[in-house]
Scaffold this motif. Structure first.
Motif, mmCIF file in Angstrom:
data_model
loop_
_atom_site.group_PDB
_atom_site.id
_atom_site.type_symbol
_atom_site.label_atom_id
_atom_site.label_comp_id
_atom_site.label_asym_id
_atom_site.label_seq_id
_atom_site.Cartn_x
_atom_site.Cartn_y
_atom_site.Cartn_z
ATOM 1 N N GLY A 49 7.013 6.782 12.996
ATOM 2 C CA GLY A 49 8.364 6.503 12.512
ATOM 3 C C GLY A 49 8.335 5.874 11.130
ATOM 4 O O GLY A 49 9.112 6.235 10.244
ATOM 5 N N PHE A 50 7.426 4.945 10.943
ATOM 6 C CA PHE A 50 7.279 4.246 9.664
ATOM 7 C C PHE A 50 6.875 5.222 8.554
ATOM 8 O O PHE A 50 7.487 5.277 7.494
ATOM 9 C CB PHE A 50 6.232 3.139 9.823
ATOM 10 C CG PHE A 50 5.984 2.352 8.574
ATOM 11 C CD1 PHE A 50 6.929 1.444 8.101
ATOM 12 C CD2 PHE A 50 4.792 2.498 7.876
ATOM 13 C CE1 PHE A 50 6.695 0.708 6.950
ATOM 14 C CE2 PHE A 50 4.551 1.762 6.726
ATOM 15 C CZ PHE A 50 5.501 0.868 6.258
ATOM 16 N N VAL A 51 5.854 6.020 8.826
ATOM 17 C CA VAL A 51 5.362 6.987 7.840
ATOM 18 C C VAL A 51 6.450 8.009 7.520
ATOM 19 O O VAL A 51 6.690 8.335 6.354
ATOM 20 C CB VAL A 51 4.085 7.695 8.368
ATOM 21 C CG1 VAL A 51 3.691 8.858 7.474
ATOM 22 C CG2 VAL A 51 2.942 6.701 8.482
ATOM 23 N N PRO A 108 -0.870 14.593 4.334
ATOM 24 C CA PRO A 108 -0.482 15.045 5.676
ATOM 25 C C PRO A 108 -1.474 14.606 6.755
ATOM 26 O O PRO A 108 -1.142 14.586 7.927
ATOM 27 C CB PRO A 108 -0.438 16.567 5.558
ATOM 28 C CG PRO A 108 -1.121 16.911 4.297
ATOM 29 C CD PRO A 108 -1.116 15.699 3.417
ATOM 30 N N ASP A 109 -2.687 14.250 6.362
ATOM 31 C CA ASP A 109 -3.694 13.837 7.342
ATOM 32 C C ASP A 109 -3.709 12.336 7.580
ATOM 33 O O ASP A 109 -4.583 11.834 8.288
ATOM 34 C CB ASP A 109 -5.090 14.288 6.890
ATOM 35 C CG ASP A 109 -5.174 15.807 6.773
ATOM 36 O OD1 ASP A 109 -4.548 16.495 7.605
ATOM 37 O OD2 ASP A 109 -5.832 16.295 5.841
ATOM 38 N N LEU A 110 -2.763 11.617 6.978
ATOM 39 C CA LEU A 110 -2.718 10.168 7.190
ATOM 40 C C LEU A 110 -2.588 9.890 8.680
ATOM 41 O O LEU A 110 -1.768 10.480 9.369
ATOM 42 C CB LEU A 110 -1.502 9.562 6.458
ATOM 43 C CG LEU A 110 -1.285 8.068 6.718
ATOM 44 C CD1 LEU A 110 -2.400 7.236 6.095
ATOM 45 C CD2 LEU A 110 0.063 7.625 6.165
ATOM 46 N N PHE A 126 0.839 -1.201 0.000
ATOM 47 C CA PHE A 126 0.000 0.000 0.000
ATOM 48 C C PHE A 126 0.877 1.256 0.000
ATOM 49 O O PHE A 126 0.618 2.203 -0.748
ATOM 50 C CB PHE A 126 -0.922 -0.032 1.225
ATOM 51 C CG PHE A 126 -1.893 1.110 1.287
ATOM 52 C CD1 PHE A 126 -2.821 1.313 0.280
ATOM 53 C CD2 PHE A 126 -1.899 1.978 2.376
ATOM 54 C CE1 PHE A 126 -3.736 2.373 0.345
ATOM 55 C CE2 PHE A 126 -2.809 3.025 2.457
ATOM 56 C CZ PHE A 126 -3.724 3.227 1.434
ATOM 57 N N PHE A 127 1.933 1.245 0.804
ATOM 58 C CA PHE A 127 2.821 2.413 0.873
ATOM 59 C C PHE A 127 3.597 2.602 -0.424
ATOM 60 O O PHE A 127 3.828 3.725 -0.850
ATOM 61 C CB PHE A 127 3.761 2.315 2.084
ATOM 62 C CG PHE A 127 3.180 2.968 3.312
ATOM 63 C CD1 PHE A 127 3.712 4.130 3.819
ATOM 64 C CD2 PHE A 127 2.071 2.420 3.941
ATOM 65 C CE1 PHE A 127 3.162 4.755 4.936
ATOM 66 C CE2 PHE A 127 1.506 3.021 5.049
ATOM 67 C CZ PHE A 127 2.046 4.191 5.546
ATOM 68 N N GLU A 128 3.987 1.500 -1.055
ATOM 69 C CA GLU A 128 4.735 1.596 -2.310
ATOM 70 C C GLU A 128 3.836 2.057 -3.460
ATOM 71 O O GLU A 128 4.249 2.865 -4.279
ATOM 72 C CB GLU A 128 5.367 0.243 -2.683
ATOM 73 C CG GLU A 128 6.443 -0.228 -1.723
ATOM 74 C CD GLU A 128 7.656 0.691 -1.635
ATOM 75 O OE1 GLU A 128 8.015 1.335 -2.648
ATOM 76 O OE2 GLU A 128 8.251 0.782 -0.554
ATOM 77 N N CYS A 181 5.525 16.206 0.271
ATOM 78 C CA CYS A 181 5.813 14.830 0.690
ATOM 79 C C CYS A 181 5.076 14.434 1.975
ATOM 80 O O CYS A 181 5.411 13.428 2.596
ATOM 81 C CB CYS A 181 7.317 14.629 0.833
ATOM 82 S SG CYS A 181 8.168 14.801 -0.754
ATOM 83 N N GLY A 182 4.106 15.236 2.390
ATOM 84 C CA GLY A 182 3.220 14.819 3.466
ATOM 85 C C GLY A 182 3.478 15.435 4.834
ATOM 86 O O GLY A 182 2.733 15.175 5.772
ATOM 87 N N PHE A 183 4.540 16.233 4.967
ATOM 88 C CA PHE A 183 4.752 16.890 6.265
ATOM 89 C C PHE A 183 3.786 18.054 6.364
ATOM 90 O O PHE A 183 3.540 18.738 5.378
ATOM 91 C CB PHE A 183 6.201 17.385 6.387
ATOM 92 C CG PHE A 183 7.183 16.270 6.583
ATOM 93 C CD1 PHE A 183 7.356 15.678 7.827
ATOM 94 C CD2 PHE A 183 7.923 15.791 5.518
ATOM 95 C CE1 PHE A 183 8.249 14.636 8.009
ATOM 96 C CE2 PHE A 183 8.823 14.744 5.692
ATOM 97 C CZ PHE A 183 8.989 14.170 6.936
#
Length: 130
Positions: free
Chosen positions: A71-73, A39-41, A29-31, A101-103
């Motif tokens: 940490g993973f995200v 950012p709301d994940l 899923f991440f790949e 990139c999601g930050f």
């Protein structure tokens, strides 16, 4: 820390086959879907997307992947940032890349990037272009 998670999950109802399956589903899923760019994940949305209970995801992240959710995200986010910084034709500012990139804040972006890569995004970019 490792002992703690072993202790914590010693009564797990998941078989190692199930853990492995969940781990592969998370990684795939991440790949493929790159949910970390959002950012709301959060654990709730990941659980809903994969249709896997949150506590199973947490257990697999801790025992199979060796990381907590954030940490993973953040590892994925930092790798995404590095890819963008590696591209000399990238028109974005470093800060904009962090958001891309999601930050969701400049300070968390800089803190996490430095923690995971040992340098600031600017130092990383300079090292790449030399």
């Amino acid at each position: 820390e490792e002992k703690e998670s072993e202790e914590k999950y010693k009564n797990s109802l998941l078989s190692s086959k199930q853990k492995n399956e969940i781990k592969n589903r998370i990684l795939n899923f991440f790949e493929t879907d790159k949910p970390y760019l959002n950012p709301d994940l959060n654990m709730e949305s990941l659980s809903n997307s994969l249709n896997i209970p949150k506590y199973h995801i947490t257990e697999v992240l801790n025992t199979e992947i060796g990381s907590n959710f954030f940490g993973f995200v953040n590892k994925y986010r930092v790798e995404a940032v590095k890819k963008m910084l590696d591209n000399p034709k990238n028109p974005y500012s470093i800060e904009a890349i962090g958001y891309e990139c999601g930050f969701n804040s400049k300070s968390s972006f800089f803190t996490v990037f430095k923690k995971l890569s040992g340098m600031t995004p600017m130092e990383y970019k300079k090292n790449k272009s030399e």
